[in-house]
Design a protein around this motif. Structure first.
Motif, short mmCIF file in Angstrom:
data_model
loop_
_atom_site.label_atom_id
_atom_site.label_comp_id
_atom_site.label_asym_id
_atom_site.label_seq_id
_atom_site.Cartn_x
_atom_site.Cartn_y
_atom_site.Cartn_z
N ASN A 121 -28.57 -56.86 57.30
CA ASN A 121 -27.83 -55.70 57.76
C ASN A 121 -26.47 -55.68 57.08
O ASN A 121 -25.78 -56.72 57.03
CB ASN A 121 -27.67 -55.73 59.29
N ASN A 157 -22.75 -53.59 56.84
CA ASN A 157 -21.79 -52.61 57.32
C ASN A 157 -20.56 -52.64 56.41
O ASN A 157 -20.18 -53.71 55.92
CB ASN A 157 -21.37 -52.89 58.76
N THR A 187 -16.50 -50.76 55.38
CA THR A 187 -15.32 -50.09 55.90
C THR A 187 -14.59 -49.42 54.75
O THR A 187 -14.73 -49.80 53.59
CB THR A 187 -14.38 -51.09 56.61
N TYR A 195 -15.98 -50.70 61.04
CA TYR A 195 -17.13 -50.83 60.15
C TYR A 195 -18.19 -49.80 60.54
O TYR A 195 -18.36 -49.47 61.71
CB TYR A 195 -17.72 -52.24 60.23
N PRO A 202 -22.36 -48.21 59.39
CA PRO A 202 -23.61 -48.58 58.71
C PRO A 202 -23.71 -47.97 57.32
O PRO A 202 -23.06 -46.96 57.02
CB PRO A 202 -24.70 -48.04 59.64
N THR A 203 -24.52 -48.56 56.48
CA THR A 203 -24.72 -48.13 55.10
C THR A 203 -26.18 -47.75 54.87
O THR A 203 -27.03 -47.94 55.72
CB THR A 203 -24.32 -49.24 54.11
N HIS A 250 -30.69 -48.36 57.44
CA HIS A 250 -29.47 -49.10 57.75
C HIS A 250 -29.65 -50.61 57.63
O HIS A 250 -28.66 -51.34 57.50
CB HIS A 250 -28.98 -48.76 59.16
N TRP A 266 -22.70 -45.72 50.68
CA TRP A 266 -22.10 -45.02 51.81
C TRP A 266 -21.11 -43.98 51.29
O TRP A 266 -20.67 -44.04 50.14
CB TRP A 266 -21.38 -45.99 52.75
N SER A 293 -17.12 -55.16 52.97
CA SER A 293 -18.47 -55.15 53.54
C SER A 293 -18.74 -56.42 54.33
O SER A 293 -18.26 -57.51 53.97
CB SER A 293 -19.53 -54.99 52.44
#
Length: 770
Positions: free
Chosen positions: A479, A481, A483, A493, A495-496, A531, A550, A713
């Motif tokens: 997973n 994430n 920012t 943060y 999700p991508t 995600h 993202w 990330s």
């Protein structure tokens, strides 16, 4: 004997009857399914690009209320079947519905499976398979290489000839450009990632899309897409369309235009446009964009930036006279849709790429980025030559040396039954021990953030490269994430869009290989909206390359007060609010580049500090010609003795495709066209064309490239969060510049003296001292 055979025959016959009777209810069950699939749309009229996100739309009729989920199974570059599910669709009543999803395929001619399953029980209610080799598939899905240009037109537009995909087996993939006709706008992608396979979208004043589809197109252009708009006499229809709400070209009326010679020059044809045309009266911002063709009454063709993408606006209708009957219409349409400014002849490119592939396996800039992230510090594998030397030494040891020992020295040949197993055992133990030592015994990773920011619109686009090295064979849950690179307290943060990352090559593990004959590996799944990844398989001492994308809006991260002129000279200041100082920065504008003059003892003085006003005319800033800087060209002035004239020789440094310097690779990728592109690097940039920001320079904006120390990330691997200390972050900022007619004249300095001989002096090409 005959009776026993008769009994066996009767037994087999009865079993066949039982099997047929049992199978009859299954056919009946298929006939009584709670829905009926009407049509399946994959890509754009059946065309898509391998390694890109591809839209899928399933049209169906339901007989009863239900909740369905659409998923697509395709092969990754490693041959792993990957399943990407859609969101859950609630169908409350009987009627017609459309289900939308996305997928990525990592191999050409990859088979596909489209599944419709119950959202609650996860039971697969219907599975529709596609095989490129089959002529009885229910839908069309033709994969193209990323080097091909894929254009789409909404409605019929003269000059663009859509290809036919009705016969997939007879489809010619060797072309460089493909145009598709989107006659059913209801099947357009619902999200910006659905346009990932598309290079250019062409619309006119009659093109109509919904608000949701328009938002997806707008987001796609802002993240690097290319939209072409053609408006002529029907100005009112365009002004009432969804596109007029955000396209940065103002339409104020219409004109009657007689002089269209500039359009002929743009199309590079000698055929004259005869007749009078009705053109829309258009205006653009004087500080950005370029006028490609004009008339006495104003611009006819402009190209303007929108976020990180581009909009090309033609003030004429291609479906009406005089353009519809013009012989040069097809040339004009090709120039409208294509963004490339430095075309490479097919023969030259193929010859060079063939040599490059055979020697290095690298033909794309994206491939070099991929290989730069394959360095794991604790993995110290010996070279191929070292391994070949060890094999040769081992053969000598168990052969001639063992023979010489037992026959010549010990003179006891039977001892070879002892020496040979001992040598083999020692070699095996040494091999296992050295393998454990050289390959490491813990999980390792490389992490790279690449962030693009448009200071005018506040558009952020992020790309995160993650490479995992596993010391054991197992499956992982991944997973990611990320920012935004701004000052946030606390750090937020989000999700991508996570998936595998592939090589745009024909080599091993490349995406341009055929799926036919590929050994299928273990399957894994992506979550809804991609995600996260579940059950990602990695072999012992093996690697897996992933990529997360993202985008979001973050206005106000950089305030520009820069002014530039036609010579590429910049003046003024700017202030940024990023989360850390900008280091090793480069600012390009026009044909000039601005770099810091670095004092190794005072590195902090070369940084651009957040929150502080920074002036580009400061004493620690140097200006050079951008091409000379990127190619590291050196001008050598050789003075002739006894003569007043001198010879100036400029020498470029060859580009190294083996380099794993991430900073230099990304800098070259940022200004790829300005360096000379393929002519200098001998590498194409077709796969990562959107990462080349040279076009923004041509549109009158400045482009900043810099390194940051802030990790952006977070990677969650199972229940463990990976360390962020080794994470690299690079940022590129597209900066608006106010145009000025003032020109700064600088006299050469007489204070600097060169220690080299007077008859031979070397200066960086294009520098202020040249």
């Amino acid at each position: 004997m005959k009776s026993s055979l008769l009994i066996q025959f009767n037994t087999i016959f009865l079993l066949l009857l039982i099997v047929l009777n049992v199978s009859q209810p299954s056919f009946a069950a298929e006939d009584t399914q709670p829905f009926e699939v009407k049509q399946i749309h994959v890509g754009f009229d059946g065309l898509y690009k391998v390694g890109r996100w591809v839209p899928v739309v399933v049209e169906l009729i339901t007989n009863e209320p239900q909740e369905l989920q659409l998923s697509v199974v395709a092969l990754s570059p490693d041959g792993n079947p990957t399943e990407v599910p859609s969101k859950v669709y609630s169908l409350p009543r009987q009627g017609d519905y459309q289900l939308y999803s996305q997928f990525k395929t990592g191999l050409l001619d990859s088979p596909l499976k489209i599944r419709l399953q119950d959202a609650k029980t996860k039971e697969v209610l219907r599975e529709i398979s596609y095989s490129p080799q089959s002529s009885s598939s229910q839908f069309t899905a033709i994969g193209l290489e990323q080097s091909a240009e894929l254009w789409a037109i909404i409605g019929s537009i003269s000059g663009f000839d859509p290809v036919s995909t009705e016969a997939p087996n007879a489809f010619d993939k060797s072309q460089n450009q493909f145009t598709t006709l989107l006659s059913n706008t209801s099947a357009l992608p619902e999200a910006a990632y659905g346009y990932d396979s598309l290079d250019t979208l062409i619309v006119d004043s009659s093109s109509s899309v919904s608000t949701k589809e328009n938002q997806a197109i707008q987001n796609w252009v802002a993240n690097g897409g290319h939209l072409v708009v053609c408006v002529g006499d029907n100005v009112e229809a365009y002004q009432n369309s969804e596109f007029a709400k955000w396209v940065p070209v103002k339409v104020t009326g219409k004109n009657r235009v007689r002089e269209l010679s500039s359009l002929e020059l743009f199309a590079a044809v000698r055929s004259r446009i005869r007749g009078v045309a009705t053109a829309a009266r258009i205006e653009i911002d004087s500080n950005s964009g370029e006028v490609l063709a004009t008339s006495l009454d104003g611009p006819l063709l402009v190209r303007v930036p929108f976020g990180l993408g581009v909009v090309t606006f033609l003030a004429l209708d291609l479906n009406t006279s005089p353009l519809v009957n013009w012989e040069g219409l097809s040339n004009l349409c090709q120039k409208l849709a294509s963004r490339s400014r430095q075309p490479v002849s097919s023969n030259q490119k193929n010859d060079t790429l063939g040599k490059r592939i055979s020697k290095t396996g690298i033909s794309e800039m994206e491939t070099q980025v991929f290989h730069s992230q394959q360095n794991f510090p604790e993995v110290k594998r010996p070279s191929h030559w070292w391994v070949m030397g060890l094999v040769l030494f081992y053969l000598l040891l168990v052969g001639p040396l063992d023979y010489f020992l037992v026959h010549r020295i010990l003179k006891k040949p039977h001892i070879t039954w002892i020496t040979f197993p001992v040598l083999v055992t020692l070699a095996a133990v040494w091999g296992i021990t050295s393998a454990q030592t050289d390959n490491g015994n813990r999980l390792q990773s490389t992490q790279l953030n690449l962030v693009d920011y448009d200071a005018s619109s506040g558009q952020l686009r992020g790309r995160f490269y993650l490479n995992l090295y596993s010391p054991e064979m197992r499956r992982y849950q991944v997973n990611v994430n990320s920012t935004a690179p701004g000052k946030q307290t606390p750090v937020e943060y989000f999700p991508t869009h996570l998936s595998w990352n592939g090589l745009p090559e024909t080599t091993f593990a490349g995406m341009y290989r055929s799926a036919e004959g590929t050994i299928t590996g273990p399957a894994y799944q992506l979550s809804e909206e991609s995600h996260s990844i579940t059950n990602l398989p990695i072999l012992k001492w093996g690697t897996k390359s992933l990529r997360a994308d993202w985008s979001r809006q973050e206005p106000g991260l950089l305030e520009s007060r820069l002014t530039g002129n036609s010579l590429g000279q910049l003046s003024g200041s700017m202030t940024h609010q990023f989360s850390s100082p900008l280091k090793e920065w480069v600012i390009a504008y026009g044909n000039r580049v601005y770099i810091p003059i670095v004092n190794p003892e005072q590195l902090e003085d070369s940084f651009i500090i957040p929150g502080q006003t920074w002036n580009i005319s400061g004493p620690r800033v140097e200006s050079r010609n951008i091409k000379g800087y990127l190619t590291r060209a050196v001008s050598r002035r050789i003075e002739q003795k006894g003569q007043n004239n001198a010879t100036v020789i400029t020498v470029q440094t060859d580009y190294d495709p083996f380099s794993k310097d991430t900073y230099e690779i990304l800098k070259m990728l940022t200004y790829y066209d300005m360096s000379g592109g393929f002519g200098y690097t001998r590498l194409t940039n077709l796969s990562a064309e959107q990462l080349d920001l040279s076009e923004q320079l041509r549109l009158g904006r400045a482009v900043l490239f810099a390194r940051m120390d802030t990790p952006l990330s977070q990677v969650q691997l199972d229940d463990q969060q990976l360390d962020q200390e080794q994470q690299s972050t690079y940022i590129r900022v597209v900066i608006p510049v106010k145009k000025s007619t003032d020109i700064q004249y600088e006299l050469p300095s007489l204070k600097d003296e060169d220690d080299q001989p007077k008859d031979q002096k070397e200066t960086p090409s294009g520098s202020d001292k040249e």
